[in-house]
Write an enzyme that holds these catalytic residues in place. Structure first.
Site, PDB file in Angstrom:
ATOM      1  N   ASP A 198       3.186   1.158   8.310  1.00 12.37           N
ATOM      2  CA  ASP A 198       1.999   1.369   7.485  1.00 12.37           C
ATOM      3  C   ASP A 198       2.337   1.871   6.086  1.00 12.37           C
ATOM      4  O   ASP A 198       3.137   2.807   5.925  1.00 12.37           O
ATOM      5  CB  ASP A 198       1.076   2.410   8.150  1.00 12.37           C
TER       6      ASP A 198
ATOM      7  N   HIS B 292       4.761  -2.370  13.769  1.00 12.41           N
ATOM      8  CA  HIS B 292       3.756  -2.808  14.735  1.00 12.41           C
ATOM      9  C   HIS B 292       2.963  -3.984  14.178  1.00 12.41           C
ATOM     10  O   HIS B 292       3.045  -4.290  12.978  1.00 12.41           O
ATOM     11  CB  HIS B 292       2.835  -1.657  15.128  1.00 12.41           C
TER      12      HIS B 292
HETATM   13  C1  SIN Z   1      -2.622  -0.921  12.161  1.00 13.49           C
HETATM   14  O1  SIN Z   1      -1.882  -1.769  11.713  1.00 13.49           O
HETATM   15  O2  SIN Z   1      -2.548   0.240  11.791  1.00 13.49           O
HETATM   16  C2  SIN Z   1      -3.642  -1.291  13.191  1.00 13.49           C
HETATM   17  C3  SIN Z   1      -3.052  -1.809  14.440  1.00 13.49           C
HETATM   18  C4  SIN Z   1      -4.104  -2.283  15.393  1.00 13.49           C
HETATM   19  O3  SIN Z   1      -5.288  -2.336  15.051  1.00 13.49           O
HETATM   20  O4  SIN Z   1      -3.733  -2.605  16.530  1.00 13.49           O
END
Ligand code: SIN
Length: 281
Positions: free
Chosen positions: A104, A258
């Protein structure tokens, strides 16, 4: 492996991720319990809690036990509360926030150390989040590649995910700043960082925010970065979390990446997120 007295910790994959039990995060937790949660986060990189009931105030209070709340510079359209980000996906949206691999907000000079994402409403299936361990991504490189990367920096920018030129707001409900006064935030980070708490080396690039290797053109950097992007998300470095209403994922943003899987085509997915301020390293 560490022993825990206040919480249960069940690893969910060989690479990273653990489900935490025996704790209601909305409670006023004692220092020992918070210490064990922090230890589990450092050990597993992302930790999951099930069946939680978290008001906005309790979500913020839990977050503050781990640091100051980070204010997101782009997810602020029409919101009075700058400390909470809502990620809402509605039928008809053709894109969701976070659908490409990233850590992030890495364009900041001091990116957030972590995030706490809470599921308000989730689809019956789909909408999972996948995480990848960036210590493993670094450790499994050849010695030659490690030596080359160790001295290099990369330039990060939010130009692909905010501002009028990104055009993300036409595709999704969760809006970012796209006004004429918006300017990209650009900062440089080492490609290999040392985690300030564990002392371990990890990769710190991602295909959303990283633009190029410092001192090289985008074309010159691309073959190296493309190799690293493919490497850093290898399946054996990942775990996948299937959400239920009331689930929480708490990730260490320094050493993991992620991605939100956008496969819940006609359904609503509504998440509430805080971020924790980091330290420059
Ligand atoms: C994000 O990238 O912070 C969100 C991840 C998600 O909504 O699963």
């Amino acid at each position: 492996m560490t022993d825990y007295n206040r919480i249960s910790v069940e690893q969910v994959s060989g690479a990273l991720g653990a489900e935490i039990g025996g704790v209601n995060v909305a409670d006023e937790l004692d220092e020992e319990t918070i210490g064990e949660i922090r230890r589990a986060l450092l050990e597993h990189l992302v930790i999951f809690f099930r069946d939680q009931e978290l008001s906005v105030d309790r979500h913020k209070a839990f977050t503050r036990r781990f640091g100051e709340i980070f204010i997101h510079p782009n997810f602020q359209l029409g919101q009075d509360d700058k400390e909470m980000v809502y990620l809402l996906r509605q039928p008809g949206d053709t894109s969701v926030a976070g659908e490409k691999w990233h850590a992030d907000t890495t364009m900041m000079e001091t990116p957030p150390m972590g995030a706490i994402l809470y599921a308000l409403e989730v689809p019956a299936y789909g909408g999972d989040t996948i995480f990848a361990n960036q210590y493993l991504a670094y450790e499994t490189l050849s010695e030659g590649m490690k030596d080359m990367l160790d001295g290099l920096n990369a330039v990060h920018s939010d130009i692909r995910v905010a501002g009028p030129q990104s055009d993300v707001n036409s595709k999704r409900t969760s809006k970012v700043r796209d006004d004429a006064n918006w300017r990209p935030t650009v900062h440089t980070h080492a490609i290999v960082k040392v985690h300030p708490e564990t002392g371990r080396k990890h990769l710190f690039i991602n295909p959303v925010y990283t633009m190029h290797i410092d001192g090289m053109t985008e074309a010159e950097s691309a073959p190296i970065l493309e190799f690293l992007y493919a490497h850093q998300r290898r399946p054996e470095f990942t775990c996948r979390f299937a959400w239920k209403q009331g689930s929480i994922a708490f990730w260490d943003n320094r050493c993991s990446m992620h991605l939100a899987v956008h496969d819940n085509h006609d359904s609503v997915r509504h998440m509430q997120r805080t971020q924790i301020a980091g330290s420059r390293n």
